[in-house]
Design a protein around this motif. Structure first.
Motif, mmCIF file in Angstrom:
data_model
loop_
_atom_site.group_PDB
_atom_site.id
_atom_site.type_symbol
_atom_site.label_atom_id
_atom_site.label_comp_id
_atom_site.label_asym_id
_atom_site.label_seq_id
_atom_site.Cartn_x
_atom_site.Cartn_y
_atom_site.Cartn_z
ATOM 1 N N ALA A 87 31.263 23.784 54.896
ATOM 2 C CA ALA A 87 30.084 23.507 54.070
ATOM 3 C C ALA A 87 28.810 23.575 54.902
ATOM 4 O O ALA A 87 27.773 24.069 54.438
ATOM 5 C CB ALA A 87 30.224 22.147 53.398
ATOM 6 N N HIS A 88 28.880 23.077 56.139
ATOM 7 C CA HIS A 88 27.712 23.141 57.017
ATOM 8 C C HIS A 88 27.349 24.590 57.326
ATOM 9 O O HIS A 88 26.159 24.958 57.335
ATOM 10 C CB HIS A 88 27.991 22.373 58.307
ATOM 11 C CG HIS A 88 26.817 22.280 59.212
ATOM 12 N ND1 HIS A 88 25.666 21.589 58.898
ATOM 13 C CD2 HIS A 88 26.595 22.813 60.460
ATOM 14 C CE1 HIS A 88 24.798 21.685 59.889
ATOM 15 N NE2 HIS A 88 25.337 22.427 60.844
ATOM 16 N N ASP A 113 45.614 18.737 47.960
ATOM 17 C CA ASP A 113 44.415 18.107 47.411
ATOM 18 C C ASP A 113 43.134 18.667 48.003
ATOM 19 O O ASP A 113 42.044 18.459 47.452
ATOM 20 C CB ASP A 113 44.447 16.593 47.663
ATOM 21 C CG ASP A 113 45.543 15.893 46.893
ATOM 22 O OD1 ASP A 113 45.997 16.435 45.871
ATOM 23 O OD2 ASP A 113 45.961 14.799 47.339
ATOM 24 N N ALA A 114 43.239 19.357 49.131
ATOM 25 C CA ALA A 114 42.042 19.771 49.868
ATOM 26 C C ALA A 114 41.098 20.625 49.018
ATOM 27 O O ALA A 114 39.886 20.391 49.002
ATOM 28 C CB ALA A 114 42.441 20.526 51.140
ATOM 29 N N VAL A 156 36.152 21.439 45.626
ATOM 30 C CA VAL A 156 35.473 21.789 44.378
ATOM 31 C C VAL A 156 34.537 20.667 43.948
ATOM 32 O O VAL A 156 33.405 20.909 43.515
ATOM 33 C CB VAL A 156 36.503 22.109 43.275
ATOM 34 C CG1 VAL A 156 35.824 22.223 41.916
ATOM 35 C CG2 VAL A 156 37.246 23.395 43.601
ATOM 36 N N ASP A 157 34.997 19.421 44.085
ATOM 37 C CA ASP A 157 34.186 18.275 43.682
ATOM 38 C C ASP A 157 33.052 17.988 44.656
ATOM 39 O O ASP A 157 31.931 17.667 44.242
ATOM 40 C CB ASP A 157 35.060 17.021 43.562
ATOM 41 C CG ASP A 157 36.008 17.081 42.381
ATOM 42 O OD1 ASP A 157 35.755 17.873 41.447
ATOM 43 O OD2 ASP A 157 37.008 16.335 42.402
ATOM 44 N N ALA A 175 29.386 24.665 45.733
ATOM 45 C CA ALA A 175 28.847 25.975 46.120
ATOM 46 C C ALA A 175 29.761 26.651 47.131
ATOM 47 O O ALA A 175 30.007 27.867 47.055
ATOM 48 C CB ALA A 175 27.442 25.822 46.697
ATOM 49 N N LEU A 176 30.278 25.881 48.081
ATOM 50 C CA LEU A 176 31.232 26.427 49.046
ATOM 51 C C LEU A 176 32.491 26.899 48.348
ATOM 52 O O LEU A 176 32.996 27.999 48.621
ATOM 53 C CB LEU A 176 31.590 25.359 50.088
ATOM 54 C CG LEU A 176 32.744 25.704 51.031
ATOM 55 C CD1 LEU A 176 32.357 26.847 51.959
ATOM 56 C CD2 LEU A 176 33.164 24.467 51.830
ATOM 57 N N ALA A 177 33.023 26.082 47.432
ATOM 58 C CA ALA A 177 34.274 26.415 46.751
ATOM 59 C C ALA A 177 34.182 27.736 45.998
ATOM 60 O O ALA A 177 35.181 28.452 45.861
ATOM 61 C CB ALA A 177 34.662 25.287 45.804
#
Length: 200
Positions: A60-61, A78-79, A84-85, A89-91
């Protein structure tokens, strides 16, 4: 504990050290150290693989700093849901592989990624699965960054996380140096020794 048991413990982890736990903590100084290494040694828009990405706080960074060709590997199911939550934007942009590192890296082509990195992940690879380090070196096209706990330990020492999950200490400079990579930078960030390697 055999390699399958180690992987199973991390696949089922919840609470402390789970994907949600790290998503809550967010990017940190190690995230920035990885970004800085990529910026120093690689050109614009590199393809990047994170080994053991969890919910994606380090990716994400990078994403927030303009990186788009991002791939993550994690064996905790779960990752991606947490990603997503927490980092929607990364997902949308990341390629995510739900699998163990050892299963995934051998499927990639030689020099598949401009950069490969791990943050406190390779230290959990069982000694019987150490062959995966050669595969990691093989798929690294331009830069490998390891951020692992080394200070105050000896190569071959074993510690345990949460009482029973093993952490295998290694001298990563020697591990990847012996596999033909050239160490170009070493820094300390918190408890992590951050090493940057380039193909010889």
């Amino acid at each position: 504990m055999n390699p399958d048991e180690v992987r199973q413990r991390w696949a089922e982890r919840s609470g402390e050290f789970s994907p949600a736990y790290y998503a809550y903590r967010g990017p940190d100084d190690t995230s920035e150290a990885v970004r800085a290494a990529l910026a120093e040694f690689l050109g614009p828009e590199p393809s990047v693989l994170e080994l053991g990405c969890g919910s994606g706080r380090h990716l994400a960074h990078l994403h927030e700093n303009g990186y788009r060709e991002l791939t993550g590997v994690d064996l905790n199911l779960d990752a991606f849901d947490v990603m997503v939550d927490s980092y929607p934007a990364l997902a949308e942009d990341v390629t995510f592989h739900h699998a163990a590192i050892e299963e995934t890296v051998r499927e990639f082509e030689d020099d598949a990624f401009d950069a490969v990195f791990s943050v406190e992940t390779l230290q959990h690879v069982h000694p019987d699965a150490a062959w995966a380090f050669e595969e990691i070196a093989r798929v690294t096209g331009g830069l490998l960054v390891t951020a692992e706990i080394e200070e105050g330990t000896a190569d071959g020492d074993v510690n345990h996380v949460s009482g029973d999950v093993p952490l295998y200490y290694r001298d990563w400079g020697s591990v990847f140096g012996d596999l033909g990579l050239r160490e170009v930078e070493v820094t300390t960030v918190g408890r992590d020794t951050v090493r940057a390697f380039r193909p010889a």
